[in-house]
Design a protein around this motif. Structure first.
Motif, PDB file in Angstrom:
ATOM      1  N   VAL A  57       0.831  -1.252  -0.077  1.00  0.00           N
ATOM      2  CA  VAL A  57      -0.105   0.049   0.002  1.00  0.00           C
ATOM      3  C   VAL A  57       0.779   1.326  -0.079  1.00  0.00           C
ATOM      4  CG1 VAL A  57      -1.767   1.214   1.333  1.00  0.00           C
ATOM      5  CG2 VAL A  57      -2.022  -1.148   1.057  1.00  0.00           C
ATOM      6  N   THR A  58       2.146   1.306   0.740  1.00  0.00           N
ATOM      7  CA  THR A  58       2.936   2.263   0.675  1.00  0.00           C
ATOM      8  C   THR A  58       3.440   2.628  -0.577  1.00  0.00           C
ATOM      9  OG1 THR A  58       3.317   1.770   3.171  1.00  0.00           O
ATOM     10  CG2 THR A  58       4.863   3.353   1.818  1.00  0.00           C
ATOM     11  N   ILE A  59       3.861   1.522  -1.342  1.00  0.00           N
ATOM     12  CA  ILE A  59       4.349   1.788  -2.696  1.00  0.00           C
ATOM     13  C   ILE A  59       3.486   2.273  -3.532  1.00  0.00           C
ATOM     14  CG2 ILE A  59       5.547   0.427  -4.357  1.00  0.00           C
ATOM     15  CD1 ILE A  59       6.715  -1.622  -2.592  1.00  0.00           C
ATOM     16  N   LEU A  60       2.126   1.715  -3.483  1.00  0.00           N
ATOM     17  CA  LEU A  60       1.139   2.472  -4.183  1.00  0.00           C
ATOM     18  C   LEU A  60       0.722   3.774  -3.983  1.00  0.00           C
ATOM     19  CD1 LEU A  60      -1.091   1.515  -6.292  1.00  0.00           C
ATOM     20  CD2 LEU A  60      -2.659   1.329  -4.215  1.00  0.00           C
ATOM     21  N   LEU A  61       0.919   4.408  -2.774  1.00  0.00           N
ATOM     22  CA  LEU A  61       0.709   5.695  -2.356  1.00  0.00           C
ATOM     23  C   LEU A  61       1.659   6.449  -2.707  1.00  0.00           C
ATOM     24  CD1 LEU A  61      -0.767   5.229   1.180  1.00  0.00           C
ATOM     25  CD2 LEU A  61      -2.042   6.121  -0.596  1.00  0.00           C
ATOM     26  N   VAL A  62       2.996   6.188  -2.532  1.00  0.00           N
ATOM     27  CA  VAL A  62       4.243   7.013  -2.809  1.00  0.00           C
ATOM     28  C   VAL A  62       4.522   6.827  -4.587  1.00  0.00           C
ATOM     29  CG1 VAL A  62       6.777   6.916  -2.909  1.00  0.00           C
ATOM     30  CG2 VAL A  62       5.544   6.464  -0.606  1.00  0.00           C
ATOM     31  N   GLY A  63       4.055   6.001  -4.851  1.00  0.00           N
ATOM     32  CA  GLY A  63       4.142   5.945  -6.611  1.00  0.00           C
ATOM     33  C   GLY A  63       3.141   7.142  -7.090  1.00  0.00           C
ATOM     34  N   HIS A  64       2.219   7.147  -6.678  1.00  0.00           N
ATOM     35  CA  HIS A  64       1.106   8.112  -7.002  1.00  0.00           C
ATOM     36  C   HIS A  64       1.218   9.597  -6.361  1.00  0.00           C
ATOM     37  CE1 HIS A  64      -1.345   4.517  -8.117  1.00  0.00           C
ATOM     38  NE2 HIS A  64      -1.879   5.284  -8.791  1.00  0.00           N
ATOM     39  N   LEU A  65       2.003   9.755  -5.624  1.00  0.00           N
ATOM     40  CA  LEU A  65       2.324  11.052  -4.786  1.00  0.00           C
ATOM     41  C   LEU A  65       3.592  11.749  -5.209  1.00  0.00           C
ATOM     42  CD1 LEU A  65       1.310  10.372  -1.008  1.00  0.00           C
ATOM     43  CD2 LEU A  65       0.113  11.836  -2.828  1.00  0.00           C
ATOM     44  N   VAL A  66       4.511  10.726  -5.844  1.00  0.00           N
ATOM     45  CA  VAL A  66       6.080  11.200  -6.298  1.00  0.00           C
ATOM     46  C   VAL A  66       5.985  11.311  -7.849  1.00  0.00           C
ATOM     47  CG1 VAL A  66       8.392  11.132  -6.161  1.00  0.00           C
ATOM     48  CG2 VAL A  66       6.949  11.000  -3.962  1.00  0.00           C
ATOM     49  N   LEU A  67       5.675   9.943  -8.037  1.00  0.00           N
ATOM     50  CA  LEU A  67       5.993   9.973  -9.690  1.00  0.00           C
ATOM     51  C   LEU A  67       4.790  10.276 -10.387  1.00  0.00           C
ATOM     52  CD1 LEU A  67       7.707   6.396  -9.442  1.00  0.00           C
ATOM     53  CD2 LEU A  67       8.876   8.619  -9.707  1.00  0.00           C
ATOM     54  N   GLY A  68       3.571  10.278  -9.861  1.00  0.00           N
ATOM     55  CA  GLY A  68       2.564  10.734 -10.660  1.00  0.00           C
ATOM     56  C   GLY A  68       2.548  11.982 -11.072  1.00  0.00           C
ATOM     57  N   GLY A  74       5.437  16.843 -16.362  1.00  0.00           N
ATOM     58  CA  GLY A  74       6.726  16.928 -16.893  1.00  0.00           C
ATOM     59  C   GLY A  74       7.863  16.932 -16.391  1.00  0.00           C
ATOM     60  N   PHE A  75       8.269  16.951 -15.237  1.00  0.00           N
ATOM     61  CA  PHE A  75       9.360  17.267 -14.584  1.00  0.00           C
ATOM     62  C   PHE A  75      10.502  16.210 -15.306  1.00  0.00           C
ATOM     63  CE2 PHE A  75       7.172  19.938 -11.963  1.00  0.00           C
ATOM     64  CZ  PHE A  75       6.500  19.279 -10.853  1.00  0.00           C
ATOM     65  N   GLU A  77      10.900  15.004 -17.876  1.00  0.00           N
ATOM     66  CA  GLU A  77      11.118  15.344 -19.318  1.00  0.00           C
ATOM     67  C   GLU A  77      12.214  16.731 -19.298  1.00  0.00           C
ATOM     68  OE1 GLU A  77       7.546  15.971 -21.270  1.00  0.00           O
ATOM     69  OE2 GLU A  77       6.817  14.063 -21.048  1.00  0.00           O
ATOM     70  N   THR A  78      11.989  17.556 -18.590  1.00  0.00           N
ATOM     71  CA  THR A  78      12.885  18.831 -18.436  1.00  0.00           C
ATOM     72  C   THR A  78      14.051  18.760 -17.512  1.00  0.00           C
ATOM     73  OG1 THR A  78      11.661  19.692 -16.810  1.00  0.00           O
ATOM     74  CG2 THR A  78      10.986  20.115 -19.243  1.00  0.00           C
ATOM     75  N   TRP A  79      14.095  18.154 -16.572  1.00  0.00           N
ATOM     76  CA  TRP A  79      15.331  17.872 -15.526  1.00  0.00           C
ATOM     77  C   TRP A  79      16.367  17.023 -16.165  1.00  0.00           C
ATOM     78  CZ3 TRP A  79      12.499  16.901 -10.288  1.00  0.00           C
ATOM     79  CH2 TRP A  79      11.838  18.209 -10.118  1.00  0.00           C
ATOM     80  N   THR A  80      17.589  17.119 -16.015  1.00  0.00           N
ATOM     81  CA  THR A  80      18.486  15.973 -16.041  1.00  0.00           C
ATOM     82  C   THR A  80      18.269  14.887 -15.262  1.00  0.00           C
ATOM     83  OG1 THR A  80      20.187  16.710 -14.430  1.00  0.00           O
ATOM     84  CG2 THR A  80      19.936  17.748 -16.727  1.00  0.00           C
ATOM     85  N   VAL A  81      18.750  13.626 -16.034  1.00  0.00           N
ATOM     86  CA  VAL A  81      18.916  12.437 -15.200  1.00  0.00           C
ATOM     87  C   VAL A  81      19.424  12.545 -13.665  1.00  0.00           C
ATOM     88  CG1 VAL A  81      19.493  10.011 -15.046  1.00  0.00           C
ATOM     89  CG2 VAL A  81      18.968  11.158 -17.143  1.00  0.00           C
ATOM     90  N   ALA A  82      20.277  13.280 -13.549  1.00  0.00           N
ATOM     91  CA  ALA A  82      21.076  13.620 -12.155  1.00  0.00           C
ATOM     92  C   ALA A  82      20.199  14.072 -11.390  1.00  0.00           C
ATOM     93  CB  ALA A  82      22.454  14.133 -12.426  1.00  0.00           C
ATOM     94  N   ALA A  83      19.571  15.464 -11.797  1.00  0.00           N
ATOM     95  CA  ALA A  83      18.430  15.986 -11.164  1.00  0.00           C
ATOM     96  C   ALA A  83      17.369  15.309 -10.692  1.00  0.00           C
ATOM     97  CB  ALA A  83      18.367  17.477 -11.975  1.00  0.00           C
ATOM     98  N   SER A  84      16.987  14.601 -11.542  1.00  0.00           N
ATOM     99  CA  SER A  84      15.676  13.913 -11.274  1.00  0.00           C
ATOM    100  C   SER A  84      15.850  12.751 -10.181  1.00  0.00           C
ATOM    101  CB  SER A  84      15.213  13.046 -12.194  1.00  0.00           C
ATOM    102  OG  SER A  84      14.741  14.200 -13.556  1.00  0.00           O
ATOM    103  N   LEU A  85      17.115  12.205 -10.215  1.00  0.00           N
ATOM    104  CA  LEU A  85      17.545  11.188  -9.327  1.00  0.00           C
ATOM    105  C   LEU A  85      17.769  11.795  -7.944  1.00  0.00           C
ATOM    106  CD1 LEU A  85      19.651   8.616 -11.415  1.00  0.00           C
ATOM    107  CD2 LEU A  85      17.166   8.437 -10.555  1.00  0.00           C
TER     108      LEU A  85
END
Ligand SMILES: [Zn+2]
Length: 123
Positions: A57-68, A74-75, A77-85
């Motif tokens: 359930v936590t993975i489901l929530l975090v996935g929707h709250l952060v990655l969604g 579009g963060f 798409e515009t950020w570099t890989v290093a900045a995103s990570l």
């Protein structure tokens, strides 16, 4: 047969990290360690097996709250890989550690209201 264990009462008490039976005693003695017996009412809280449900359930929530939002706005798409990570990985780790005890409490509270205990089957 009247139910004396309302689902949302148990869920709410568990989400508050309180004993689902009385709402007064602390459910956990550590970060995720369930107190075997409630210090306030004596309810045996260790008989409610949360197992793998809280992490799922936590993975489901975090996935929707952060990655969604990262994908919707579009963060990524515009950020570099290093900045995103460097921004998203700590956010995911912190949010996971913050939510996990509350979700585990909620799962135990739901199990209390549904009378799901060790040896009764699923969950
Ligand atoms: Zn209690």
């Amino acid at each position: 047969m009247a139910r004396d264990r309302a689902f949302f009462i148990g869920l709410g008490r568990g989400l508050a990290r309180r004993c689902p039976n009385c709402g007064a005693g602390a459910l956990f003695s550590g970060f995720l360690t369930v107190q075997p017996v409630c210090p306030a009412c004596g309810n045996e809280n260790s008989r409610y097996p949360s197992d793998d449900v809280p992490p799922y359930v936590t993975i489901l929530l975090v996935g929707h709250l952060v990655l969604g939002p990262a994908l919707i706005f579009g963060f990524i798409e515009t950020w570099t890989v290093a900045a995103s990570l460097s921004i998203l990985l700590p956010a995911i780790a912190i949010l996971t550690l913050v939510l996990l005890p509350f979700v585990k409490g909620g799962v135990i509270g739901a199990e209390w209201s549904l009378d799901i205990t060790r040896g009764t089957g699923s969950f």
